[in-house]
Design an enzyme around this catalytic site. Structure first.
Site, mmCIF file in Angstrom:
data_model
loop_
_atom_site.group_PDB
_atom_site.id
_atom_site.type_symbol
_atom_site.label_atom_id
_atom_site.label_comp_id
_atom_site.label_asym_id
_atom_site.label_seq_id
_atom_site.Cartn_x
_atom_site.Cartn_y
_atom_site.Cartn_z
ATOM 1 N N HIS A 60 -22.757 55.300 -75.426
ATOM 2 C CA HIS A 60 -23.585 55.939 -76.412
ATOM 3 C C HIS A 60 -23.179 56.941 -77.163
ATOM 4 O O HIS A 60 -23.353 57.215 -78.205
ATOM 5 C CB HIS A 60 -25.015 56.036 -75.825
ATOM 6 C CG HIS A 60 -25.626 54.561 -75.282
ATOM 7 N ND1 HIS A 60 -25.803 53.382 -75.904
ATOM 8 C CD2 HIS A 60 -26.078 54.324 -74.116
ATOM 9 C CE1 HIS A 60 -26.326 52.515 -75.192
ATOM 10 N NE2 HIS A 60 -26.440 52.955 -74.311
ATOM 11 N N ASP A 114 -23.058 47.444 -81.810
ATOM 12 C CA ASP A 114 -23.415 46.747 -80.517
ATOM 13 C C ASP A 114 -22.123 47.031 -79.791
ATOM 14 O O ASP A 114 -20.940 47.008 -80.227
ATOM 15 C CB ASP A 114 -23.836 45.259 -80.653
ATOM 16 C CG ASP A 114 -24.395 44.771 -79.213
ATOM 17 O OD1 ASP A 114 -24.497 45.615 -78.567
ATOM 18 O OD2 ASP A 114 -24.306 43.631 -78.956
ATOM 19 N N LEU A 119 -25.830 58.935 -100.816
ATOM 20 C CA LEU A 119 -25.893 57.865 -99.863
ATOM 21 C C LEU A 119 -27.364 57.901 -99.442
ATOM 22 O O LEU A 119 -27.927 58.730 -98.918
ATOM 23 C CB LEU A 119 -24.903 57.745 -98.817
ATOM 24 C CG LEU A 119 -25.027 56.726 -97.860
ATOM 25 C CD1 LEU A 119 -24.417 55.363 -98.254
ATOM 26 C CD2 LEU A 119 -24.164 57.408 -96.547
HETATM 27 C C1 IPE Z 1 -29.177 44.964 -80.784
HETATM 28 O O1 IPE Z 1 -28.285 45.134 -79.743
HETATM 29 C C2 IPE Z 1 -29.845 46.388 -81.267
HETATM 30 C C3 IPE Z 1 -29.097 47.462 -81.378
HETATM 31 C C4 IPE Z 1 -27.860 47.459 -81.687
HETATM 32 C C5 IPE Z 1 -29.864 48.707 -81.725
HETATM 33 P P1 IPE Z 1 -28.775 44.724 -78.224
HETATM 34 O O2 IPE Z 1 -27.648 44.941 -77.211
HETATM 35 O O3 IPE Z 1 -30.086 45.200 -77.992
HETATM 36 O O4 IPE Z 1 -28.800 42.990 -78.534
HETATM 37 P P2 IPE Z 1 -28.896 41.832 -77.500
HETATM 38 O O5 IPE Z 1 -29.870 42.277 -76.792
HETATM 39 O O6 IPE Z 1 -27.607 41.678 -77.105
HETATM 40 O O7 IPE Z 1 -29.439 40.718 -78.291
HETATM 41 C C1 IPE Z 2 -25.576 49.297 -78.557
HETATM 42 O O1 IPE Z 2 -24.810 49.140 -77.499
HETATM 43 C C2 IPE Z 2 -26.599 50.480 -78.479
HETATM 44 C C3 IPE Z 2 -28.025 50.086 -78.491
HETATM 45 C C4 IPE Z 2 -28.563 48.921 -78.348
HETATM 46 C C5 IPE Z 2 -28.698 51.179 -77.972
HETATM 47 P P1 IPE Z 2 -25.236 48.570 -76.202
HETATM 48 O O2 IPE Z 2 -25.943 49.416 -75.130
HETATM 49 O O3 IPE Z 2 -26.188 47.309 -76.341
HETATM 50 O O4 IPE Z 2 -23.875 47.957 -75.482
HETATM 51 P P2 IPE Z 2 -23.506 46.664 -74.795
HETATM 52 O O5 IPE Z 2 -23.999 45.669 -75.718
HETATM 53 O O6 IPE Z 2 -24.289 46.631 -73.524
HETATM 54 O O7 IPE Z 2 -22.387 46.778 -74.473
HETATM 55 MG MG MG Z 3 -25.704 45.333 -76.678
#
Ligand code: IPE
Ligand code: IPE
Ligand code: MG
Length: 253
Positions: A41, A24, A135
């Site tokens: 990303h 995240d 792995l």
């Molecule tokens: C969790 O991250 C899902 C992934 C990393 C794929 P999110 O950014 O979607 O989670 P929330 O919405 O903050 O809980």
């Molecule tokens: C995690 O990073 C990737 C996915 C959920 C696909 P985020 O896109 O949730 O990044 P933040 O949380 O908005 O910084």
């Molecule tokens: Mg996120």
């Protein structure tokens, strides 16, 4: 073989056999640099590469990465389609290298909402790397913990309808869960500062050690992973027992 942290006591191992990560913070990483979320990303894929390499070096057997949750479809269409394309491109580009390094790739989650091109790519990557044992890299994509449990229940009852009346236990259900092929995660890591599970492996995390870091996923890497493993090594995994029991001491009550 059926192994469960609630039915047996897993062996305590110094290096986690299975690490599960919520990757995240990509969006915030980009925002901090005045870049579009997509740049975060893209950079996140680089971290995946580094963490996979580090895990093979450390002797981790299973690495599970949450790439796209069942709720991530709620994001703007533009971001969802960027993520899908990035996923497809990364699969196309990386499978050869994974294969050469003895890594088995598996995907967990729903497949019926992906494009046929992605499904074909997933199936061919899984088939190609199926015999690799160094792995097992699992990507959770269109995955949700609740979906997993419901899907497993439906699959079990399709196979053995009589159990709807008779009832069933973990032993019957567990083989139908998405990660039936792996031991439960020893270590769970979430980057990006949030301290929640966000519908990741709800069943499988029953006794995992939880580790949260403020680092945003594109800033995470080998050293940060090592720090998480060190934290794990300092935990006392009791699985319901007392510390005295673990140390082989006589009861003090
Ligand atoms: C969790 O991250 C899902 C992934 C990393 C794929 P999110 O950014 O979607 O989670 P929330 O919405 O903050 O809980
Ligand atoms: C995690 O990073 C990737 C996915 C959920 C696909 P985020 O896109 O949730 O990044 P933040 O949380 O908005 O910084
Ligand atoms: Mg996120």
């Amino acid at each position: 073989m059926f192994k469960s942290s609630t039915r047996d006591i897993p062996e305590a191992v110094a290096v986690p056999r299975h690490i599960a990560i919520i990757m995240d913070g990509n969006g915030r990483w980009a925002k901090k640099r005045f870049l579009p979320r997509m740049a975060g990303h893209k950079q996140g894929v680089e971290t995946v590469r580094e963490v996979v390499k580090a895990c093979t070096g450390f002797g981790v057997e299973y690495l599970t990465l949450f790439a796209f949750s069942s709720e991530n479809w709620r994001r703007p269409e533009e971001e969802v389609s960027f993520l899908m394309n990035l996923f497809l491109a990364a699969l196309e580009r990386e499978v050869d290298k994974l294969h050469q390094n003895g890594i088995r790739l598996r995907l967990i989650g729903r497949r019926d909402r992906f494009s046929p091109a992605i499904v074909r790519m997933i199936e061919s990557a899984e088939a190609r790397t199926a015999a690799n044992t160094k792995l097992t890299l699992t990507i959770a994509a269109d995955y949700g913990g609740r979906w997993d449990m419901l899907n497993a229940t439906q699959s079990l009852l399709r196979e053995r309808p009589e159990l709807a009346q008779q009832g069933f236990g973990e032993e019957e259900l567990a083989p139908h869960l998405a990660m039936a092929y792996a031991p439960e995660p020893d270590l769970f890591i979430r980057t990006g500062g949030e301290q929640r599970i966000s519908n990741f492996l709800l069943w499988q995390l029953a006794y995992s050690e939880l580790y949260f870091t403020e680092l945003l996923w594109p800033d995470f890497g080998r050293d940060a992973l090592l720090e998480a493993i060190h934290s794990y090594q300092n935990r006392e995994r009791r699985f319901g027992r007392t510390s005295e029991q673990l140390r082989g001491e006589s009861p003090s009550c």
